[in-house]
Motif scaffolding. Structure first.
Motif, short mmCIF file in Angstrom:
data_model
loop_
_atom_site.label_atom_id
_atom_site.label_comp_id
_atom_site.label_asym_id
_atom_site.label_seq_id
_atom_site.Cartn_x
_atom_site.Cartn_y
_atom_site.Cartn_z
N ILE A 1 10.65 4.80 -6.79
CA ILE A 1 10.32 3.59 -7.54
C ILE A 1 8.83 3.30 -7.44
O ILE A 1 8.18 2.98 -8.44
CB ILE A 1 11.16 2.39 -7.05
N ASN A 2 8.26 3.41 -6.26
CA ASN A 2 6.82 3.15 -6.08
C ASN A 2 5.98 4.12 -6.91
O ASN A 2 5.02 3.70 -7.57
CB ASN A 2 6.45 3.26 -4.60
N GLU A 3 6.32 5.40 -6.88
CA GLU A 3 5.56 6.39 -7.64
C GLU A 3 5.69 6.14 -9.13
O GLU A 3 4.72 6.29 -9.89
CB GLU A 3 6.02 7.80 -7.28
N THR A 4 6.87 5.74 -9.57
CA THR A 4 7.08 5.46 -10.99
C THR A 4 6.25 4.26 -11.42
O THR A 4 5.61 4.29 -12.48
CB THR A 4 8.57 5.18 -11.27
N LEU A 5 6.24 3.20 -10.63
CA LEU A 5 5.47 2.01 -10.98
C LEU A 5 3.97 2.27 -10.96
O LEU A 5 3.24 1.76 -11.80
CB LEU A 5 5.83 0.85 -10.05
N ILE A 6 3.51 3.06 -10.02
CA ILE A 6 2.10 3.41 -9.96
C ILE A 6 1.70 4.22 -11.20
O ILE A 6 0.68 3.95 -11.84
CB ILE A 6 1.77 4.19 -8.67
N THR A 7 2.53 5.19 -11.57
CA THR A 7 2.26 5.99 -12.76
C THR A 7 2.25 5.12 -14.00
O THR A 7 1.36 5.25 -14.86
CB THR A 7 3.31 7.11 -12.90
N PHE A 8 3.22 4.23 -14.12
CA PHE A 8 3.29 3.33 -15.28
C PHE A 8 2.04 2.44 -15.34
O PHE A 8 1.48 2.24 -16.41
CB PHE A 8 4.55 2.47 -15.19
N GLY A 9 1.61 1.92 -14.21
CA GLY A 9 0.43 1.07 -14.17
C GLY A 9 -0.83 1.81 -14.58
O GLY A 9 -1.65 1.28 -15.34
N ILE A 10 -0.98 3.02 -14.10
CA ILE A 10 -2.16 3.81 -14.45
C ILE A 10 -2.18 4.14 -15.94
O ILE A 10 -3.20 4.00 -16.62
CB ILE A 10 -2.22 5.10 -13.60
#
Length: 43
Positions: A8-17
């Protein structure tokens, strides 16, 4: 549980970037791209 949280953290970071990159690009080329994409016209 930690594996799910990591995903979930990696997905949210990717989405934010990607969202930040998209916003920056539309800021600079928004007028030109508005004639191509209706998504950019709303921004």
């Amino acid at each position: 549980m930690k594996i799910i949280q990591k995903i979930i953290n990696e997905t949210l970071i990717t989405f934010g970037i990607l969202t930040a990159i998209f916003a920056i690009l539309t800021f600079f080329i928004g007028d030109q791209a508005a004639s191509v994409s209706t998504l950019i016209q709303t921004i």
